[in-house]
Motif scaffolding. Structure first.
Motif, PDB file in Angstrom:
ATOM      1  N   LEU A  90      -6.752   2.751   1.905  1.00  0.00           N
ATOM      2  CA  LEU A  90      -5.393   2.500   1.421  1.00  0.00           C
ATOM      3  C   LEU A  90      -5.445   2.052  -0.031  1.00  0.00           C
ATOM      4  O   LEU A  90      -6.272   1.215  -0.403  1.00  0.00           O
ATOM      5  N   GLN A 140      -7.604  -3.156   4.117  1.00  0.00           N
ATOM      6  CA  GLN A 140      -8.276  -1.933   3.696  1.00  0.00           C
ATOM      7  C   GLN A 140      -9.521  -1.663   4.534  1.00  0.00           C
ATOM      8  O   GLN A 140      -9.766  -0.529   4.957  1.00  0.00           O
ATOM      9  N   PHE A 161       0.836  -1.193   0.000  1.00  0.00           N
ATOM     10  CA  PHE A 161       0.000   0.000   0.000  1.00  0.00           C
ATOM     11  C   PHE A 161       0.873   1.245   0.000  1.00  0.00           C
ATOM     12  O   PHE A 161       1.934   1.273   0.630  1.00  0.00           O
ATOM     13  N   ALA A 167       1.140   4.603   6.061  1.00  0.00           N
ATOM     14  CA  ALA A 167       0.241   3.461   5.892  1.00  0.00           C
ATOM     15  C   ALA A 167       0.560   2.373   6.911  1.00  0.00           C
ATOM     16  O   ALA A 167      -0.349   1.723   7.439  1.00  0.00           O
TER      17      ALA A 167
END
Length: 378
Positions: free
Chosen positions: A367, A356, A249, A307
């Motif tokens: 993401l 996600q 990501f 992330a």
């Protein structure tokens, strides 16, 4: 024509089915001829370099895969510095090693990144305080729409954080559909064997120097590779954590207003650009993206988030896996989704969707995947 090989054998993630047909190009003229013929017949196609940033379905793949195996590094001395014209099929890390061995600074902190040179501008690769866009002069490409070869300056590539006009975002079409044939890099000839000023805190700490210090090129390269290896980002057949597509990501970029909704300890890095909108999901259970207003009367500075931090603070830990799955979060780095042995593409996709959904539920941020997706939807 080569016997079609499953992409699982050609990608670092180790998943992917076989295409109908497979071609191998060993020089740029051959690559152009193969692509030109494919495009005349309007059949499905894709090019594959090092396979380090590709996530493909395990099902058979329609059309033709062209393996880019072109080679060559040409050194051109100019008043501005040394230009390296590099064929797309060269291995990126071999190019960095060449530059370091020849006293050329500018990409030493990009050591250890897997994949081919041709993929580098598409992704605008970057790590440890350096980014390709800072040294990229331009590329030669074959344009799908016109069928012509063209030299395109870096300024026309829309280079941004892990993106360009050539990238297929989330598997969708690129803004400019083209194949990179060669890359021109402008590097600095180092008179004292040292690289550019160290611009990343973690690297400075590993080198035991201060930010802004200049360090021997070879020493920077060794330190970067050691850091990447500690995170499972250097392919090692004995370590299943390295069977990944690297960081799965991208670090999300949002407005300052969105960033202020996160806890105070959430890492954030203000960006130079001014953004008009942000892509943020509300925390009221809705899955709709907030639409920008018709007219934007104020602007906000963009902020890059971590992330990895978002994942770790969404109750997903290193080594996490869904029950019965052979795909897992790396035990070394929460940004890497790994194939722990005989994982299926569905296993990895399910894990990616779960990550996600957890981050979206916890923080309202979606993401975005970094790899190129082949017949996969996330």
């Amino acid at each position: 024509m080569a016997e079609p090989t499953r992409l699982a054998e050609l990608t670092t993630l180790g998943v992917g089915g076989a295409p109908e047909r497979m071609l191998v190009a060993t020089d740029s003229d051959e690559l152009v001829a193969q692509l030109t013929e494919l495009w005349q017949h309007d059949e499905p196609w894709m090019v594959l370099g090092g396979g380090s940033n590709t996530f493909a379905t395990d099902h058979d793949i329609d059309g033709t895969v062209v393996l880019v195996r072109t080679r060559g590094i040409e050194r051109i001395t100019t008043d501005a510095g040394v230009v390296l014209r590099v064929q797309a099929g060269e291995t990126w890390d071999d190019l960095v090693a060449y530059a370091v061995d020849n006293g050329l600074a500018g990409i030493e902190a990009l050591s250890g990144i897997p994949g081919s040179v041709g993929a580098a501008p598409i992704q605008n690769i970057g790590a440890y305080g350096q980014e390709l866009s800072s040294v990229l002069l331009g590329i030669e490409l074959l344009d799908h729409e016109t069928g012509e070869r063209a030299h395109v300056p870096a300024s026309a590539l829309g280079l941004g954080y892990r993106t360009s006009v050539l990238k297929r975002h989330g598997g969708s079409d690129a803004e400019r559909e083209a194949v990179v044939l060669s890359v021109d890099l402008l590097l600095t000839e180092s008179s004292d064997g040292r690289g550019l000023p160290v611009a990343y805190e973690q690297l400075a700490k590993a080198l035991d120097v201060q930010l802004g210090d200049r360090v021997e090129l070879a020493r920077v390269r060794d330190a970067v590779i050691a850091l990447r290896r500690s995170k499972g980002m250097v392919l090692d057949p004995a370590d299943r954590d390295t069977f990944s597509a690297g960081s799965f990501f991208t670090n999300p970029i949002v407005t300052e207003q969105a960033a202020r909704t996160l806890p105070p300890d959430a890492p954030r890095w203000p960006q130079d650009e001014i953004a008009e909108t942000a892509t943020v999901i509300p925390l009221d259970g809705s899955s709709d993206i907030v639409a920008p207003p018709p007219i934007q009367t104020t602007t906000q500075r963009e902020v890059k988030l971590s992330a990895a931090w978002l994942i770790e603070h969404s109750s997903i830990h290193r080594g996490f896996h869904l029950p019965g799955s052979r795909a897992s979060i790396s035990s070394k780095h929460t940004l890497a989704l790994t194939n722990q042995g005989n994982a299926r593409s569905d296993d990895i996709a399910a894990l990616a969707r779960f990550v996600q959904s957890r981050v979206r539920s916890e923080f309202g941020i979606t993401l975005r995947p970094e790899p190129v997706l082949i017949d996969i939807e996330l």
